[in-house]
Design a protein around this motif. Structure first.
Motif, PDB file in Angstrom:
ATOM      1  N   VAL A  31       0.839  -1.195   0.000  1.00 56.66           N
ATOM      2  CA  VAL A  31       0.000   0.000   0.000  1.00 56.66           C
ATOM      3  C   VAL A  31       0.879   1.251   0.000  1.00 56.66           C
ATOM      4  N   GLU A  32       1.963   1.213   0.749  1.00 54.50           N
ATOM      5  CA  GLU A  32       2.875   2.354   0.827  1.00 54.50           C
ATOM      6  C   GLU A  32       3.465   2.673  -0.541  1.00 54.50           C
ATOM      7  N   GLU A  33       3.867   1.624  -1.274  1.00 58.68           N
ATOM      8  CA  GLU A  33       4.402   1.832  -2.633  1.00 58.68           C
ATOM      9  C   GLU A  33       3.338   2.431  -3.549  1.00 58.68           C
ATOM     10  N   ALA A  34       2.116   1.964  -3.438  1.00 56.34           N
ATOM     11  CA  ALA A  34       1.019   2.493  -4.261  1.00 56.34           C
ATOM     12  C   ALA A  34       0.769   3.957  -3.938  1.00 56.34           C
ATOM     13  N   ILE A  35       0.816   4.301  -2.657  1.00 51.77           N
ATOM     14  CA  ILE A  35       0.614   5.695  -2.239  1.00 51.77           C
ATOM     15  C   ILE A  35       1.735   6.566  -2.785  1.00 51.77           C
ATOM     16  N   GLU A  36       2.977   6.114  -2.665  1.00 51.26           N
ATOM     17  CA  GLU A  36       4.113   6.882  -3.179  1.00 51.26           C
ATOM     18  C   GLU A  36       4.024   7.055  -4.688  1.00 51.26           C
ATOM     19  N   GLN A  37       3.637   6.002  -5.394  1.00 58.57           N
ATOM     20  CA  GLN A  37       3.486   6.076  -6.843  1.00 58.57           C
ATOM     21  C   GLN A  37       2.393   7.090  -7.211  1.00 58.57           C
ATOM     22  N   SER A  38       1.296   7.049  -6.475  1.00 58.82           N
ATOM     23  CA  SER A  38       0.197   7.987  -6.727  1.00 58.82           C
ATOM     24  C   SER A  38       0.610   9.418  -6.416  1.00 58.82           C
ATOM     25  N   LYS A  39       1.363   9.623  -5.322  1.00 63.72           N
ATOM     26  CA  LYS A  39       1.843  10.960  -4.974  1.00 63.72           C
ATOM     27  C   LYS A  39       2.729  11.516  -6.091  1.00 63.72           C
ATOM     28  N   SER A  40       3.586  10.674  -6.627  1.00 64.21           N
ATOM     29  CA  SER A  40       4.483  11.098  -7.699  1.00 64.21           C
ATOM     30  C   SER A  40       3.690  11.515  -8.945  1.00 64.21           C
ATOM     31  N   VAL A  41       2.701  10.722  -9.294  1.00 63.72           N
ATOM     32  CA  VAL A  41       1.857  11.055 -10.449  1.00 63.72           C
ATOM     33  C   VAL A  41       1.101  12.350 -10.185  1.00 63.72           C
ATOM     34  N   LEU A  42       0.560  12.513  -8.982  1.00 63.40           N
ATOM     35  CA  LEU A  42      -0.174  13.720  -8.616  1.00 63.40           C
ATOM     36  C   LEU A  42       0.725  14.952  -8.683  1.00 63.40           C
ATOM     37  N   GLU A  43       1.943  14.854  -8.164  1.00 67.17           N
ATOM     38  CA  GLU A  43       2.876  15.984  -8.222  1.00 67.17           C
ATOM     39  C   GLU A  43       3.185  16.362  -9.666  1.00 67.17           C
ATOM     40  N   ASN A  44       3.378  15.370 -10.516  1.00 64.48           N
ATOM     41  CA  ASN A  44       3.669  15.614 -11.927  1.00 64.48           C
ATOM     42  C   ASN A  44       2.479  16.296 -12.612  1.00 64.48           C
ATOM     43  N   LEU A  45       1.284  15.803 -12.361  1.00 59.51           N
ATOM     44  CA  LEU A  45       0.087  16.410 -12.958  1.00 59.51           C
ATOM     45  C   LEU A  45      -0.143  17.830 -12.439  1.00 59.51           C
ATOM     46  N   THR A  46       0.121  18.060 -11.161  1.00 65.37           N
ATOM     47  CA  THR A  46      -0.025  19.400 -10.581  1.00 65.37           C
ATOM     48  C   THR A  46       0.942  20.370 -11.243  1.00 65.37           C
ATOM     49  N   GLU A  47       2.190  19.946 -11.432  1.00 66.17           N
ATOM     50  CA  GLU A  47       3.178  20.794 -12.105  1.00 66.17           C
ATOM     51  C   GLU A  47       2.741  21.114 -13.535  1.00 66.17           C
ATOM     52  N   GLN A  48       2.235  20.115 -14.241  1.00 65.45           N
ATOM     53  CA  GLN A  48       1.768  20.332 -15.614  1.00 65.45           C
ATOM     54  C   GLN A  48       0.603  21.316 -15.638  1.00 65.45           C
ATOM     55  N   ALA A  49      -0.338  21.168 -14.708  1.00 63.86           N
ATOM     56  CA  ALA A  49      -1.496  22.070 -14.656  1.00 63.86           C
ATOM     57  C   ALA A  49      -1.062  23.496 -14.345  1.00 63.86           C
ATOM     58  N   GLU A  50      -0.123  23.655 -13.435  1.00 58.66           N
ATOM     59  CA  GLU A  50       0.365  24.990 -13.088  1.00 58.66           C
ATOM     60  C   GLU A  50       1.091  25.636 -14.269  1.00 58.66           C
ATOM     61  N   GLU A  51       1.868  24.864 -15.008  1.00 62.02           N
ATOM     62  CA  GLU A  51       2.549  25.390 -16.197  1.00 62.02           C
ATOM     63  C   GLU A  51       1.541  25.803 -17.265  1.00 62.02           C
ATOM     64  N   ARG A  52       0.516  24.989 -17.439  1.00 65.62           N
ATOM     65  CA  ARG A  52      -0.539  25.325 -18.413  1.00 65.62           C
ATOM     66  C   ARG A  52      -1.259  26.604 -18.015  1.00 65.62           C
ATOM     67  N   ASP A  53      -1.547  26.756 -16.717  1.00 60.74           N
ATOM     68  CA  ASP A  53      -2.202  27.978 -16.229  1.00 60.74           C
ATOM     69  C   ASP A  53      -1.337  29.203 -16.497  1.00 60.74           C
ATOM     70  N   LYS A  54      -0.018  29.084 -16.256  1.00 62.00           N
ATOM     71  CA  LYS A  54       0.890  30.196 -16.516  1.00 62.00           C
ATOM     72  C   LYS A  54       0.914  30.539 -18.001  1.00 62.00           C
ATOM     73  N   GLU A  55       0.926  29.521 -18.847  1.00 57.66           N
ATOM     74  CA  GLU A  55       0.917  29.740 -20.297  1.00 57.66           C
ATOM     75  C   GLU A  55      -0.353  30.477 -20.725  1.00 57.66           C
ATOM     76  N   ARG A  56      -1.491  30.050 -20.189  1.00 56.30           N
ATOM     77  CA  ARG A  56      -2.757  30.700 -20.543  1.00 56.30           C
ATOM     78  C   ARG A  56      -2.773  32.155 -20.078  1.00 56.30           C
ATOM     79  N   GLU A  57      -2.309  32.414 -18.853  1.00 57.62           N
ATOM     80  CA  GLU A  57      -2.280  33.787 -18.337  1.00 57.62           C
ATOM     81  C   GLU A  57      -1.408  34.689 -19.203  1.00 57.62           C
TER      82      GLU A  57
END
Length: 186
Positions: A31-57
């Motif tokens: 379960v710990e590995e699954a949580i860490e894997q999910s956290k990593s994916v979430l961090e990556n998606l958050t960074e992508q969303a923030e970059e997209r928001d900056k591009e749009r602005e």
């Protein structure tokens, strides 16, 4: 706004996690590995969303057209003054589209805290057809505004084409007071 983005990203992470297990990295053993894997994916998606928001602005700012005469609705509970707009190309949900962003001041004239969306309705029409709202949330989209306070807001619509004018209607919901204007797409 960040909470809403995080919820959307969590859904995306769960979807990504399911697809990863089908065709990607090794399946987590704990379960710990699954949580860490999910956290990593979430961090990556958050960074992508923030970059997209900056591009749009940046695009909104670059393509901003100041109005010679502000478009004003002075209602009994709220004032709206459209000061500028911006037309940008944007890929939304995999579809390339032209979007128009209205930049305006909103003043809560009521005696209580109020949300923009509970006081004012903005609609755009092109060739007589109501335009869809573009998915865009500025920092004040979900915030209550104190009485007699003014904030700058941005709302967006999806254009049908770049040849036809936009008929814009601003309506105060409770009183039904409204103002209409026509804007040329530039």
């Amino acid at each position: 706004m960040k909470k809403r983005k995080r919820k959307l990203l969590l859904i995306a992470v769960l979807t990504a996690s399911l697809s990863l297990s089908a065709c990607g990295p090794k399946e987590p053993e704990t379960v710990e590995e699954a949580i860490e894997q999910s956290k990593s994916v979430l961090e990556n998606l958050t960074e992508q969303a923030e970059e997209r928001d900056k591009e749009r602005e940046k695009l909104i700012k670059k393509n901003r057209v100041e109005l010679k005469d502000e478009i004003v609705l002075s209602g009994s509970e709220a004032d709206v003054k459209i000061k500028a707009y911006s037309v940008i190309p944007w890929n939304s949900f995999g579809e390339e589209q032209k979007q128009m962003y209205f930049i305006f001041d909103y003043t809560n004239k009521s005696e209580n805290d109020a949300y923009f969306s509970s006081q004012i309705m903005l609609k755009g029409y092109q060739d007589g057809i109501e335009l869809n709202v573009a998915p865009y949330f500025d920092d004040t989209a979900m915030s209550a505004i104190r009485p007699n306070k003014t904030i700058e807001r941005t709302e967006a619509i999806v254009l049908r084409n770049t040849d036809s004018d936009i008929e814009h209607v601003i309506t105060e919901i409770n009183s039904g007071e409204s103002v209409e204007c026509t804007l040329k797409v530039k």
